[in-house]
Design a protein around this motif. Structure first.
Motif, PDB file in Angstrom:
ATOM      1  N   ASN A 229       0.815  -1.221   0.000  1.00  0.00           N
ATOM      2  CA  ASN A 229       0.000   0.000   0.000  1.00  0.00           C
ATOM      3  C   ASN A 229       0.848   1.271   0.000  1.00  0.00           C
ATOM      4  OD1 ASN A 229      -2.572  -1.135  -0.027  1.00  0.00           O
ATOM      5  ND2 ASN A 229      -2.581  -1.433   2.179  1.00  0.00           N
ATOM      6  N   LEU A 230       0.226   2.330  -0.458  1.00  0.00           N
ATOM      7  CA  LEU A 230       0.860   3.646  -0.421  1.00  0.00           C
ATOM      8  C   LEU A 230       1.196   4.045   1.005  1.00  0.00           C
ATOM      9  CD1 LEU A 230      -1.146   6.234  -2.584  1.00  0.00           C
ATOM     10  CD2 LEU A 230       1.155   5.389  -2.964  1.00  0.00           C
TER      11      LEU A 230
ATOM     12  N   TRP B  43      -8.782   6.299  -1.512  1.00  0.00           N
ATOM     13  CA  TRP B  43      -8.351   7.702  -1.448  1.00  0.00           C
ATOM     14  C   TRP B  43      -8.781   8.464  -2.713  1.00  0.00           C
ATOM     15  CZ3 TRP B  43      -6.252  10.551   2.410  1.00  0.00           C
ATOM     16  CH2 TRP B  43      -5.694   9.884   3.511  1.00  0.00           C
TER      17      TRP B  43
ATOM     18  N   ALA C 106      -0.468   9.132   0.263  1.00  0.00           N
ATOM     19  CA  ALA C 106      -1.899   9.070  -0.059  1.00  0.00           C
ATOM     20  C   ALA C 106      -2.576  10.416   0.186  1.00  0.00           C
ATOM     21  CB  ALA C 106      -2.567   7.973   0.768  1.00  0.00           C
TER      22      ALA C 106
ATOM     23  N   SER D 207      -5.378   2.711  -2.070  1.00  0.00           N
ATOM     24  CA  SER D 207      -5.207   3.977  -2.802  1.00  0.00           C
ATOM     25  C   SER D 207      -6.449   4.319  -3.615  1.00  0.00           C
ATOM     26  CB  SER D 207      -3.972   3.925  -3.700  1.00  0.00           C
ATOM     27  OG  SER D 207      -4.030   2.805  -4.564  1.00  0.00           O
TER      28      SER D 207
END
Length: 196
Positions: A33-34, A67, A39, A64
């Motif tokens: 994940n970011l 987001w 993010a 992401s």
């Protein structure tokens, strides 16, 4: 701003992602994940630019994507998100449903370069966060499909510079493009492409 339920879900996904990545030995099964600060920056750029037609290359578990979708939803925008893993896209679908954002996302499963070739555009925001080695091929396909003013972002610019080298060389060589490398998280390449 992002609603409270989504804000509550995101740290849960961050923790699940960290735990999964720590126990997975197969890199293709990690969610990667970011970074949360990255993010936030991506979300601010989407909101601040008023983007409504977003393309994400690399859905993973949907962290992401949430987001991005939360950033375009107030303006009625949509995200097309591509991933090659059916398992990860199933997780993303579940997580987007939990976030109440599934209606703002079109999930596509398969080879990103092949899928990008079939998309019509125009896109006003593109986020590259998957196949770093072929990102320049996807960029070449997307250039004629960009809105008159479009953001092009790529993660991992500092963590994997050799893999992103062709993309970074191409983006820096384009006319009418401003580019900056933000030393945040794994390194975020940010470019603004204007038609003139």
């Amino acid at each position: 701003m992002m609603n409270a339920e989504v804000r509550k879900l995101l740290p849960e996904l961050e923790e699940q992602g960290r735990a999964r990545d720590a126990r997975e030995t197969d890199r293709s099964r990690k969610v990667l994940n970011l970074d949360p600060d990255t993010a936030e920056i991506v979300s601010m750029l989407v909101r601040g630019s008023g983007a409504t037609r977003v393309l994400e290359i690399g859905t993973s578990n949907g962290y992401s994507t949430i987001w991005l979708a939360a950033s375009v939803a107030p303006a009625g925008g949509r995200v097309i998100s591509i991933d090659r893993s059916p398992e990860k896209q199933m997780q993303a679908r579940e997580n987007l449903a939990k976030a109440g954002l599934l209606e703002h996302v079109e999930l596509r499963c398969g080879d990103a370069t092949e899928i990008v070739a079939t998309l019509a555009g125009p896109f006003d925001f593109v986020f590259f966060d998957a196949d770093r080695i072929d990102a320049h091929k996807q960029l070449a396909l997307l250039l004629p499909k960009l809105a008159p003013s479009a953001f092009l972002l790529a993660d991992n610019a500092l963590s994997h510079p050799a893999e992103l080298a062709d993309y970074l060389t191409m983006i820096k060589g384009l006319q009418h493009v401003q580019h900056a490398l933000i030393p945040l998280g794994k390194g975020l390449s940010v470019a603004l492409a204007c038609s003139s």
